[in-house]
Write a protein that holds these residues in place. Structure first.
Motif, PDB file in Angstrom:
ATOM      1  N   ARG A  67      44.699  78.632  35.128  1.00 23.79           N
ATOM      2  CA  ARG A  67      45.870  79.501  35.278  1.00 23.79           C
ATOM      3  C   ARG A  67      46.256  79.692  36.742  1.00 23.79           C
ATOM      4  N   PHE A  68      45.273  79.728  37.617  1.00 25.15           N
ATOM      5  CA  PHE A  68      45.517  79.957  39.042  1.00 25.15           C
ATOM      6  C   PHE A  68      45.265  78.666  39.816  1.00 25.15           C
ATOM      7  N   THR A  69      46.018  78.497  40.921  1.00 27.15           N
ATOM      8  CA  THR A  69      45.849  77.341  41.785  1.00 27.15           C
ATOM      9  C   THR A  69      45.832  77.801  43.245  1.00 27.15           C
ATOM     10  N   ILE A  70      44.802  77.387  43.966  1.00 30.14           N
ATOM     11  CA  ILE A  70      44.713  77.699  45.388  1.00 30.14           C
ATOM     12  C   ILE A  70      45.161  76.476  46.181  1.00 30.14           C
ATOM     13  N   SER A  71      45.839  76.735  47.275  1.00 31.24           N
ATOM     14  CA  SER A  71      46.254  75.656  48.161  1.00 31.24           C
ATOM     15  C   SER A  71      46.347  76.210  49.584  1.00 31.24           C
ATOM     16  N   ARG A  72      46.452  75.311  50.527  1.00 30.71           N
ATOM     17  CA  ARG A  72      46.570  75.764  51.910  1.00 30.71           C
ATOM     18  C   ARG A  72      47.441  74.802  52.693  1.00 30.71           C
ATOM     19  N   ASP A  73      48.085  75.335  53.703  1.00 28.06           N
ATOM     20  CA  ASP A  73      48.894  74.550  54.617  1.00 28.06           C
ATOM     21  C   ASP A  73      48.349  74.830  56.019  1.00 28.06           C
ATOM     22  N   ASN A  74      47.543  73.918  56.532  1.00 27.26           N
ATOM     23  CA  ASN A  74      46.912  74.148  57.832  1.00 27.26           C
ATOM     24  C   ASN A  74      47.935  74.167  58.971  1.00 27.26           C
ATOM     25  N   ALA A  75      49.068  73.500  58.781  1.00 30.69           N
ATOM     26  CA  ALA A  75      50.104  73.515  59.810  1.00 30.69           C
ATOM     27  C   ALA A  75      50.753  74.891  59.925  1.00 30.69           C
ATOM     28  N   LYS A  76      50.721  75.643  58.829  1.00 35.04           N
ATOM     29  CA  LYS A  76      51.324  76.986  58.814  1.00 35.04           C
ATOM     30  C   LYS A  76      50.275  78.084  58.850  1.00 35.04           C
ATOM     31  N   ASP A  77      49.000  77.704  58.923  1.00 36.85           N
ATOM     32  CA  ASP A  77      47.913  78.695  58.937  1.00 36.85           C
ATOM     33  C   ASP A  77      48.023  79.649  57.753  1.00 36.85           C
ATOM     34  N   THR A  78      48.290  79.095  56.591  1.00 36.31           N
ATOM     35  CA  THR A  78      48.532  79.915  55.415  1.00 36.31           C
ATOM     36  C   THR A  78      47.803  79.339  54.215  1.00 36.31           C
ATOM     37  N   VAL A  79      47.241  80.230  53.403  1.00 33.81           N
ATOM     38  CA  VAL A  79      46.643  79.850  52.127  1.00 33.81           C
ATOM     39  C   VAL A  79      47.418  80.557  51.025  1.00 33.81           C
ATOM     40  N   TYR A  80      47.533  79.896  49.897  1.00 31.61           N
ATOM     41  CA  TYR A  80      48.330  80.407  48.791  1.00 31.61           C
ATOM     42  C   TYR A  80      47.474  80.536  47.531  1.00 31.61           C
ATOM     43  N   LEU A  81      47.904  81.420  46.652  1.00 27.44           N
ATOM     44  CA  LEU A  81      47.317  81.527  45.323  1.00 27.44           C
ATOM     45  C   LEU A  81      48.463  81.616  44.325  1.00 27.44           C
ATOM     46  N   GLN A  82      48.678  80.533  43.604  1.00 27.47           N
ATOM     47  CA  GLN A  82      49.692  80.507  42.555  1.00 27.47           C
ATOM     48  C   GLN A  82      49.052  81.013  41.270  1.00 27.47           C
ATOM     49  N   MET A  83      49.610  82.074  40.720  1.00 25.01           N
ATOM     50  CA  MET A  83      49.040  82.696  39.530  1.00 25.01           C
ATOM     51  C   MET A  83      50.027  82.587  38.387  1.00 25.01           C
ATOM     52  N   ASN A  84      49.632  81.868  37.351  1.00 28.18           N
ATOM     53  CA  ASN A  84      50.475  81.680  36.170  1.00 28.18           C
ATOM     54  C   ASN A  84      49.820  82.306  34.947  1.00 28.18           C
ATOM     55  N   SER A  85      50.597  82.493  33.909  1.00 28.00           N
ATOM     56  CA  SER A  85      50.097  83.058  32.648  1.00 28.00           C
ATOM     57  C   SER A  85      49.301  84.332  32.900  1.00 28.00           C
ATOM     58  N   LEU A  86      49.866  85.217  33.670  1.00 26.96           N
ATOM     59  CA  LEU A  86      49.149  86.427  34.053  1.00 26.96           C
ATOM     60  C   LEU A  86      48.895  87.334  32.854  1.00 26.96           C
ATOM     61  N   LYS A  87      47.755  88.007  32.915  1.00 25.21           N
ATOM     62  CA  LYS A  87      47.325  88.903  31.850  1.00 25.21           C
ATOM     63  C   LYS A  87      47.128  90.305  32.439  1.00 25.21           C
ATOM     64  N   PRO A  88      47.186  91.328  31.615  1.00 22.37           N
ATOM     65  CA  PRO A  88      46.945  92.682  32.133  1.00 22.37           C
ATOM     66  C   PRO A  88      45.600  92.813  32.840  1.00 22.37           C
ATOM     67  N   GLU A  89      44.601  92.073  32.388  1.00 21.38           N
ATOM     68  CA  GLU A  89      43.278  92.148  33.017  1.00 21.38           C
ATOM     69  C   GLU A  89      43.238  91.492  34.391  1.00 21.38           C
ATOM     70  N   ASP A  90      44.321  90.848  34.808  1.00 26.56           N
ATOM     71  CA  ASP A  90      44.415  90.317  36.168  1.00 26.56           C
ATOM     72  C   ASP A  90      44.845  91.399  37.165  1.00 26.56           C
ATOM     73  N   THR A  91      45.173  92.566  36.666  1.00 28.60           N
ATOM     74  CA  THR A  91      45.575  93.668  37.551  1.00 28.60           C
ATOM     75  C   THR A  91      44.437  94.053  38.478  1.00 28.60           C
ATOM     76  N   ALA A  92      44.709  94.031  39.778  1.00 32.44           N
ATOM     77  CA  ALA A  92      43.687  94.315  40.787  1.00 32.44           C
ATOM     78  C   ALA A  92      44.328  94.252  42.166  1.00 32.44           C
ATOM     79  N   VAL A  93      43.552  94.638  43.153  1.00 31.72           N
ATOM     80  CA  VAL A  93      43.913  94.355  44.537  1.00 31.72           C
ATOM     81  C   VAL A  93      43.323  92.985  44.888  1.00 31.72           C
ATOM     82  N   TYR A  94      44.159  92.118  45.403  1.00 34.96           N
ATOM     83  CA  TYR A  94      43.738  90.755  45.737  1.00 34.96           C
ATOM     84  C   TYR A  94      43.541  90.634  47.246  1.00 34.96           C
ATOM     85  N   TYR A  95      42.394  90.070  47.605  1.00 35.79           N
ATOM     86  CA  TYR A  95      42.026  89.936  49.014  1.00 35.79           C
ATOM     87  C   TYR A  95      41.878  88.468  49.393  1.00 35.79           C
TER      88      TYR A  95
END
Length: 124
Positions: A67-95
């Motif tokens: 459901r989730f996919t992590i990726s990063r762009d080293n040229a932009k110094d950024t990491v991403y987390l694509q979250m699909n098919s979200l469920k109520p139990e995914d509710t949280a603070v993400y770090y």
């Protein structure tokens, strides 16, 4: 020192999608494994995903595999987390977190730097 700033959290209905971003500054971003964790009220901090600096190693927590996919762009110094098919139990603070290693640790104690977190709320 590495400074991490998360963004992209918010309120979404069950079944929806969100993309979190984590912008890094300070030391060489590409030298660090980047990870995502989450923590819901009254629960332990949970490993979500991690990606090595070279993209060669990726790991996911069992609760988000497929459901989730992590990726990063080293040229932009950024990491991403694509979250699909979200469920109520995914509710949280993400770090977002950084670890100076070539591995992809799944334990929070292996990470040296942390962002302030972004709230994700999934309504049913």
């Amino acid at each position: 020192q590495v400074q991490l700033v998360e963004s992209g959290g918010g309120l979404v209905q069950a079944g929806g999608s969100l993309r979190l971003s984590c912008a890094a500054s300070g030391r060489t971003f590409s030298s660090y494994t980047m990870g995502w964790f989450r923590q819901a009220p009254g629960k332990e901090r949970e490993f979500i995903a991690a990606i090595s600096w070279s993209h060669g190693r990726i790991s996911y927590g069992d609760s988000v595999k497929g459901r989730f996919t992590i990726s990063r762009d080293n040229a932009k110094d950024t990491v991403y987390l694509q979250m699909n098919s979200l469920k109520p139990e995914d509710t949280a603070v993400y770090y977002c977190a950084a670890s100076y290693t070539i591995l992809v640790p799944t334990t929070s104690t292996a990470y040296d730097y942390w962002g302030q977190g972004t709230q994700v709320t999934v309504s049913s």
